[in-house]
Design a protein around this motif. Structure first.
Motif, PDB file in Angstrom:
ATOM      1  N   SER A 148     -19.954  53.974  23.588  1.00  0.00           N
ATOM      2  CA  SER A 148     -20.822  54.187  22.885  1.00  0.00           C
ATOM      3  C   SER A 148     -22.260  54.802  23.199  1.00  0.00           C
ATOM      4  N   GLY A 149     -22.194  54.182  24.149  1.00  0.00           N
ATOM      5  CA  GLY A 149     -23.477  54.233  25.698  1.00  0.00           C
ATOM      6  C   GLY A 149     -23.461  52.973  26.382  1.00  0.00           C
ATOM      7  N   PHE A 150     -24.978  52.857  27.191  1.00  0.00           N
ATOM      8  CA  PHE A 150     -24.428  51.964  28.350  1.00  0.00           C
ATOM      9  C   PHE A 150     -25.369  50.828  27.291  1.00  0.00           C
ATOM     10  N   GLY A 151     -24.891  49.606  28.265  1.00  0.00           N
ATOM     11  CA  GLY A 151     -26.337  48.260  28.036  1.00  0.00           C
ATOM     12  C   GLY A 151     -26.458  47.940  26.741  1.00  0.00           C
ATOM     13  N   ARG A 152     -26.689  47.037  26.562  1.00  0.00           N
ATOM     14  CA  ARG A 152     -26.812  45.663  25.082  1.00  0.00           C
ATOM     15  C   ARG A 152     -26.087  46.675  23.686  1.00  0.00           C
ATOM     16  N   GLY A 153     -25.822  46.305  23.181  1.00  0.00           N
ATOM     17  CA  GLY A 153     -24.623  46.578  21.542  1.00  0.00           C
ATOM     18  C   GLY A 153     -24.156  47.883  21.935  1.00  0.00           C
ATOM     19  N   SER A 154     -23.837  47.989  23.133  1.00  0.00           N
ATOM     20  CA  SER A 154     -22.518  49.227  23.144  1.00  0.00           C
ATOM     21  C   SER A 154     -21.078  48.579  22.818  1.00  0.00           C
ATOM     22  N   TYR A 155     -20.063  49.362  22.602  1.00  0.00           N
ATOM     23  CA  TYR A 155     -18.918  48.653  22.491  1.00  0.00           C
ATOM     24  C   TYR A 155     -17.850  50.540  22.473  1.00  0.00           C
ATOM     25  N   PRO A 156     -16.628  49.634  22.917  1.00  0.00           N
ATOM     26  CA  PRO A 156     -15.510  50.953  23.272  1.00  0.00           C
ATOM     27  C   PRO A 156     -15.208  52.097  22.067  1.00  0.00           C
ATOM     28  N   ILE A 157     -15.339  52.935  22.585  1.00  0.00           N
ATOM     29  CA  ILE A 157     -14.770  54.216  21.493  1.00  0.00           C
ATOM     30  C   ILE A 157     -12.977  54.865  21.860  1.00  0.00           C
ATOM     31  N   GLU A 158     -12.839  54.784  23.327  1.00  0.00           N
ATOM     32  CA  GLU A 158     -11.035  55.051  23.574  1.00  0.00           C
ATOM     33  C   GLU A 158     -11.037  54.780  25.320  1.00  0.00           C
ATOM     34  N   ILE A 159      -9.851  54.243  24.732  1.00  0.00           N
ATOM     35  CA  ILE A 159      -9.512  53.017  25.904  1.00  0.00           C
ATOM     36  C   ILE A 159      -8.029  54.380  26.089  1.00  0.00           C
ATOM     37  N   GLY A 160      -8.005  54.796  27.598  1.00  0.00           N
ATOM     38  CA  GLY A 160      -7.117  55.475  28.226  1.00  0.00           C
ATOM     39  C   GLY A 160      -6.317  54.512  29.201  1.00  0.00           C
ATOM     40  N   LEU A 161      -4.916  55.230  29.797  1.00  0.00           N
ATOM     41  CA  LEU A 161      -4.166  54.786  30.722  1.00  0.00           C
ATOM     42  C   LEU A 161      -3.307  55.704  31.211  1.00  0.00           C
ATOM     43  N   SER A 188     -14.987  50.893  36.643  1.00  0.00           N
ATOM     44  CA  SER A 188     -16.020  51.098  36.464  1.00  0.00           C
ATOM     45  C   SER A 188     -15.675  49.308  35.994  1.00  0.00           C
ATOM     46  N   TRP A 189     -15.451  48.565  36.644  1.00  0.00           N
ATOM     47  CA  TRP A 189     -14.945  46.931  36.117  1.00  0.00           C
ATOM     48  C   TRP A 189     -15.991  46.062  35.215  1.00  0.00           C
ATOM     49  N   GLY A 190     -17.500  46.244  35.737  1.00  0.00           N
ATOM     50  CA  GLY A 190     -18.273  45.803  35.057  1.00  0.00           C
ATOM     51  C   GLY A 190     -18.384  45.818  33.925  1.00  0.00           C
ATOM     52  N   TYR A 191     -18.650  47.586  33.518  1.00  0.00           N
ATOM     53  CA  TYR A 191     -18.660  48.099  32.081  1.00  0.00           C
ATOM     54  C   TYR A 191     -16.828  47.931  31.132  1.00  0.00           C
ATOM     55  N   ASP A 192     -15.945  48.304  31.628  1.00  0.00           N
ATOM     56  CA  ASP A 192     -14.567  48.248  31.488  1.00  0.00           C
ATOM     57  C   ASP A 192     -14.306  46.738  31.119  1.00  0.00           C
ATOM     58  N   ASN A 193     -14.552  45.684  31.762  1.00  0.00           N
ATOM     59  CA  ASN A 193     -14.104  44.798  31.055  1.00  0.00           C
ATOM     60  C   ASN A 193     -15.434  43.948  30.075  1.00  0.00           C
ATOM     61  N   THR A 194     -16.173  44.224  29.935  1.00  0.00           N
ATOM     62  CA  THR A 194     -17.016  43.783  29.283  1.00  0.00           C
ATOM     63  C   THR A 194     -16.574  44.483  27.159  1.00  0.00           C
ATOM     64  N   TRP A 195     -16.337  46.353  27.469  1.00  0.00           N
ATOM     65  CA  TRP A 195     -16.181  46.181  26.545  1.00  0.00           C
ATOM     66  C   TRP A 195     -14.896  46.223  26.153  1.00  0.00           C
ATOM     67  N   MET A 196     -13.950  45.807  26.918  1.00  0.00           N
ATOM     68  CA  MET A 196     -12.452  45.036  26.596  1.00  0.00           C
ATOM     69  C   MET A 196     -12.723  43.953  26.678  1.00  0.00           C
ATOM     70  N   SER A 197     -13.484  43.390  26.478  1.00  0.00           N
ATOM     71  CA  SER A 197     -13.677  41.858  26.267  1.00  0.00           C
ATOM     72  C   SER A 197     -14.170  41.442  24.893  1.00  0.00           C
ATOM     73  N   LEU A 198     -15.047  42.806  24.141  1.00  0.00           N
ATOM     74  CA  LEU A 198     -15.317  42.948  23.160  1.00  0.00           C
ATOM     75  C   LEU A 198     -14.350  43.187  22.318  1.00  0.00           C
ATOM     76  N   LEU A 199     -13.707  44.526  22.511  1.00  0.00           N
ATOM     77  CA  LEU A 199     -13.027  44.985  21.985  1.00  0.00           C
ATOM     78  C   LEU A 199     -11.303  43.346  21.781  1.00  0.00           C
ATOM     79  N   PHE A 200     -11.066  43.126  22.461  1.00  0.00           N
ATOM     80  CA  PHE A 200     -10.335  41.349  22.256  1.00  0.00           C
ATOM     81  C   PHE A 200     -11.037  40.731  21.368  1.00  0.00           C
TER      82      PHE A 200
END
Length: 168
Positions: free
Chosen positions: A14-27, A91-103
């Motif tokens: 949804s954006g970067f930084g505080r409050g952002s969240y994952p909107i699409e995950i691709g593999l 982009s491990w720093g961002y992606d790992n944070t968003w993945m952790s939020l999702l789980f």
């Protein structure tokens, strides 16, 4: 010797930084196939950056209409990655944070690890990465900033840089 392709994961947000969240995950899978899921935002996920929407072209209204529930996406990731055990992100720093939020919000634990893609790259690959990535985008006409396409782009770039690095 054929290149063994790693599993690549990409997340749009949804954006970067505080409050952002994952909107699409691709593999992008080792066989070269790729898939992606839009994620239905939770009620408390209110952060929305219009600049991010300009990049990925996904509206919040579309996520609400077409997105899959958080738990569904987390379960899909675990099903896809359990046996492989690992996926890589550029982009491990961002992606790992968003993945952790999702789980976290799914009430689940990932059945795999997410690692930084750079761990797979040697110095030669890292030096040529940007140029090769741009070539692949041009050749394949890849639509950027969609999670499935971006994951596949990373995988193709990895394969080409590995091949070129091995020749040197």
């Amino acid at each position: 010797m054929p290149v063994v392709l790693p599993t690549l994961l990409d997340i749009e947000a949804s954006g970067f930084g505080r409050g952002s969240y994952p909107i699409e995950i691709g593999l992008a899978r080792p066989d070269g196939s790729c898939c992606a899921f839009l994620i239905q935002p939770l009620e408390e996920w209110t952060h929305w950056d219009p600049k991010a929407e300009l990049l990925h072209g996904i509206s919040r209204a579309r996520l609400e209409r077409e997105g899959y529930p958080v738990r569904h996406v987390a379960r899909w990731l675990n099903d896809e990655l359990h046996d492989i055990g690992i996926a890589y992100s550029d982009s491990w720093g961002y992606d790992n944070t968003w993945m952790s939020l999702l789980f976290h919000h799914a009430g689940m634990i990932p059945a795999f690890r997410l690692e930084a893609l750079r761990r797979l790259l040697d110095e030669t690959q890292m030096a040529m990465w940007s140029d090769i990535k741009e070539s692949v985008i041009e050749e394949r006409g890849i639509q950027r900033h969609r999670a499935g396409e971006d994951a596949r782009l990373l995988q193709l770039t990895f394969a080409r840089t590995q091949e070129l690095s091995a020749r040197r």
